[in-house]
Structure formats: C-alpha cells, structure tokens
Design a protein around this motif. Structure first.
Motif: not given
Length: 88
Positions: A5-8, A73-75, A80-81, A86-87
């Motif tokens: 969740e934090v990474e998202r 941001v290289c990718d 975005k993925r 969502t899990g």
C-alpha cells in the motif's frame, strides 16, 4: 501487505509529480524541480526510511534514477502498473 500500500502511494505521488512538472530527457521524465526523499515521505505520510527503501528498489528495477534532490522516472508504464496494482 501494508508495504504494498505504501509503495502504491509513493508511485501515485511520483506519477503526479511527473504529470505536473515532468520534463522529458534522454533517460526518462525528470521531475523539473528539486525533490528530496523526505519531501516524498511527507507527501505520502510515511517515513524517510520507507521511501528510501522503495526508491532504492525501484532504481535496481530500472524504474527510476535518483540523486541529490533529483528524480527521473525511466519507466513510466512500469510505475503506473505498480500504482494500479491492487494486490498480489
């Protein structure tokens, strides 16, 4: 689970920064103003340590390049993925 969740959240913030202040360059899209890992931590309501760990992992994966108050941001599609995941 909470790490995902934090990474998202971090991915969403970085993508928003790219959208609002992105400048294309050879290696990707640079956030066109100085941004620190502490700034991103504050924007995502998490710790500096967590943001540093996430961005370091993304650098290894080739998603971003960082430096002192610099973020490229290289990718964008890969980021975005992560933001939309969502899990697992």
């Amino acid at each position: 689970m909470s790490t995902q969740e934090v990474e998202r959240r971090v991915a969403h913030v970085v993508l928003r920064l790219v959208e609002q202040a992105g400048a294309w360059e050879e290696s990707g899209v640079r956030v066109d103003f100085p941004i620190s890992r502490r700034d991103i931590a504050e924007m995502t309501a998490t710790t500096l340590h967590t943001v540093s760990r996430i961005l370091s992992a993304w650098e290894v994966q080739g998603l971003v390049e960082g430096g002192r108050q610099r973020l490229v941001v290289c990718d964008v599609a890969g980021l975005k993925r992560l933001a939309e995941n969502t899990g697992k």
